[in-house]
Design a protein around this motif. Sequence first.
Motif, PDB file in Angstrom:
ATOM      1  N   TYR A 310      11.346  10.784  -1.968  1.00  0.00           N
ATOM      2  CA  TYR A 310      10.854   9.467  -2.380  1.00  0.00           C
ATOM      3  C   TYR A 310       9.366   9.496  -2.731  1.00  0.00           C
ATOM      4  O   TYR A 310       8.915   8.736  -3.587  1.00  0.00           O
ATOM      5  N   ARG A 311       8.624  10.393  -2.069  1.00  0.00           N
ATOM      6  CA  ARG A 311       7.197  10.478  -2.395  1.00  0.00           C
ATOM      7  C   ARG A 311       7.008  11.006  -3.816  1.00  0.00           C
ATOM      8  O   ARG A 311       6.215  10.471  -4.594  1.00  0.00           O
ATOM      9  N   THR A 314       8.044   8.307  -6.242  1.00  0.00           N
ATOM     10  CA  THR A 314       7.018   7.267  -6.379  1.00  0.00           C
ATOM     11  C   THR A 314       5.891   7.729  -7.294  1.00  0.00           C
ATOM     12  O   THR A 314       5.385   6.963  -8.123  1.00  0.00           O
ATOM     13  N   THR A 318       4.931   5.849 -10.740  1.00  0.00           N
ATOM     14  CA  THR A 318       3.568   5.341 -10.911  1.00  0.00           C
ATOM     15  C   THR A 318       2.956   5.868 -12.208  1.00  0.00           C
ATOM     16  O   THR A 318       2.265   5.136 -12.927  1.00  0.00           O
ATOM     17  N   ARG A 334      10.471   1.837  -8.182  1.00  0.00           N
ATOM     18  CA  ARG A 334       9.369   2.189  -7.280  1.00  0.00           C
ATOM     19  C   ARG A 334       9.426   1.349  -6.015  1.00  0.00           C
ATOM     20  O   ARG A 334       9.128   1.845  -4.921  1.00  0.00           O
ATOM     21  N   ARG A 338       9.478   2.929  -2.352  1.00  0.00           N
ATOM     22  CA  ARG A 338       8.459   2.564  -1.360  1.00  0.00           C
ATOM     23  C   ARG A 338       9.094   2.030  -0.087  1.00  0.00           C
ATOM     24  O   ARG A 338       8.605   2.271   1.027  1.00  0.00           O
ATOM     25  N   LYS A 339      10.194   1.306  -0.214  1.00  0.00           N
ATOM     26  CA  LYS A 339      10.903   0.843   0.982  1.00  0.00           C
ATOM     27  C   LYS A 339      11.376   2.025   1.813  1.00  0.00           C
ATOM     28  O   LYS A 339      11.266   2.029   3.035  1.00  0.00           O
ATOM     29  N   LEU A 341      10.077   4.843   1.991  1.00  0.00           N
ATOM     30  CA  LEU A 341       8.906   5.507   2.593  1.00  0.00           C
ATOM     31  C   LEU A 341       8.254   4.643   3.669  1.00  0.00           C
ATOM     32  O   LEU A 341       7.302   5.073   4.331  1.00  0.00           O
ATOM     33  N   ASP A 343       6.656   1.847   2.998  1.00  0.00           N
ATOM     34  CA  ASP A 343       5.497   1.185   2.402  1.00  0.00           C
ATOM     35  C   ASP A 343       5.918  -0.233   1.996  1.00  0.00           C
ATOM     36  O   ASP A 343       6.158  -0.526   0.825  1.00  0.00           O
ATOM     37  N   GLY A 346       3.505  -2.091  -0.517  1.00  0.00           N
ATOM     38  CA  GLY A 346       3.637  -1.629  -1.896  1.00  0.00           C
ATOM     39  C   GLY A 346       4.931  -2.117  -2.524  1.00  0.00           C
ATOM     40  O   GLY A 346       4.962  -2.511  -3.697  1.00  0.00           O
ATOM     41  N   ALA A 347       6.003  -2.098  -1.710  1.00  0.00           N
ATOM     42  CA  ALA A 347       7.288  -2.572  -2.222  1.00  0.00           C
ATOM     43  C   ALA A 347       7.225  -4.049  -2.569  1.00  0.00           C
ATOM     44  O   ALA A 347       7.767  -4.482  -3.599  1.00  0.00           O
ATOM     45  N   ASP A 350       5.515  -4.650  -5.874  1.00  0.00           N
ATOM     46  CA  ASP A 350       6.389  -4.372  -7.014  1.00  0.00           C
ATOM     47  C   ASP A 350       7.423  -5.478  -7.191  1.00  0.00           C
ATOM     48  O   ASP A 350       7.725  -5.895  -8.326  1.00  0.00           O
TER      49      ASP A 350
END
Length: 685
Positions: A310-311, A314, A318, A334, A338-339, A341, A343, A346-347, A350
Amino acid sequence: MLKKILLSLSLFPILLSAQINTERVMIIARNALYFEDYVLSIQYFNQVINAKPYLYEPYFYRALAKIYLDDYQGAEADCNEALQRNPFVVGSYQIRGLARIRQNKFDEAIDDYRKALYYAPENTTLWHNLTLCHIHKEDYEAAEDDLKSLLKVAPRYTRAYMMRGEVALKQQDTIRALADLDKAVELDRYEPDTWASRGMLKLQMGKYADAEADMSYAIHLNTKNTANYINRALARFHQNNLRGAMSDYDIALDIEPNNFIGHYNRGLLRAQVGDDNRAIEDFDFVIAMEPDNMMAIFNRGLLRAQTGDYRGATQDYTTVINEYPNFLTGYHYRAEARKKLGDRRGAEEDEFKLLQAQLDRMNGKVDANSNTATNDLADNEKSTDEEEGGEKTRKKSDRNMRNYNKIVIADSEDDTKRYANDYRGRVQDRNVNITLEPLFTFTYYEKDAVVRRTVHFFKYIEALNANGAFPRRLLITNMDSPLTQAQVDFHFKMIDAHTADIVSNPNDPEKRFARGMDFYLTQDFDSALEDFTQATLADEHFFPAYFMRSLVRNKQLEYKRAEAAANATVVPAMSGQPKVDVSSIDYTTVRQDLDKVIELAPDFVYAYYNRANLLAMLKDYRAAIMDYTKAIELSDDFAEAYFNRGLTHVFLGNNKQGIADLSKAGELGLYDAYSVIKRFTDMSE
């Protein structure tokens, strides 16, 4: 002493800047040109020009050498000089036209071909190139007029029908285009380009099964054309044969590992069948080739998410969003990554972007500056079933991110480039017919092979190398390489050095042979012949001299035969050229030298092989087979002997025996054999 110096100077007058024998130098220069030693030939033509600047021939032939070295501006300048001295030579207009084409000077090239046709109205090559110039300029009416004239001159000229089909296709007349390509196939069923062209047309017409059949036959005739596999893969894709399409991409990439379309499309298909990791490898390759290819980066992001990276996903999303800030599908995926991960912030950012876009859409607000629009997410959420009747492919130049998951096809202008390299030169056009593997020779330089085959060896030659008899290691090969400028300079210096040695010891066969090799490599066949003869007189058991003398004589006869063929077919193009006749009697001395080599060194397999080639060329196929067989008995891994014996059996109608030999040649690394086998066997599909 003075007599010896005069004798040594008389052996290489070509090196003298004044009072050179220009007729002899021209012969040597044209030898070098014919045998593809272009750098060397230019040096000789320079000498003639310096001595007799009023002659047109050295300028004309130097222009031809420059064409082959891709020096089109220099070739044009030389043709200008040739035409100033003799404005009636068709070949000069023809070569200048080709040089101008390569510089995109199509109007000037058209003028040249029209002038040439005034003197040689039945020259098919001139009509061919003139037609292609008009096609390139999109002057289709003129192109059709050209083709009408060409077909009057040569009614069975297959390429004319192919070009006329191309003109019809440009005018959106697919029915007329198909009729012309059908005619081309009817005239020459063994020309792969006719099948490939018709297959491409059927592909454009949506006749995918018929397109696949035509592409398959084109591949059957020529297994090395990447484009045919790429196009057959597209036909199979449209028939939902994903495995078959991927197999074609695999083969295409074996032939051309850096093919962009092959990697991109195979990546998409691998993703569709769940082969995610190998799909990522394909997109990695595409991105390495085109780091700014956002569609490839986005597809890799999707695949990374599928595999749990997932990193990495992402990062890819990006990169795309930074380039296309209104590409909403990117925000959607994304947010999901991010979910995963953790984050959440960030999610949520988006998701807020997506929500805002949906509200804007409901209120009729659309970003006019975005080529993806704000409804791309909704479009991409449609099922593939709903898209079944829509377009499943995109052009390579398409940068609309909404088409990221579509198969790539060549741009229409790229498709027509199948004719771009079809402009014809006057001489040395490549013969696409199946031919024997060439003669073996001694040389210091060998071409690099894509697949390295057997290293050819003979103990006596290795002993000479070990004793330092030659300035460089003498090789046995049938893939000798043209000289570079540095190598040309080296061998001219070695001629001087060996001449000094011969003056002090005129009866040393190895020194005579070494200088003969220098003359041979610099295409001075008369001087080489003299030195090899002197080496045999100095030592009648020195078989390498007989072997090389047979090769020199054969090359001289080969050049004469080429001249005879040119005089028979292109008389108007080179008026004033002497008629050359070559009969089988002329090859008697070549065979006598090979017979002597076999007498002196009965285990030297290359003498049997070369004699077999000579016999096959003279159509004495049964005797040739006996010599190939003897060579194979002496060296059971001799791929070239198997290949040539296989072809000779085929020439005699013994296809089963021939195919067995060709198969063995392929097994030993001569992979061209497999293409030939396909030509002589029925298709299994």
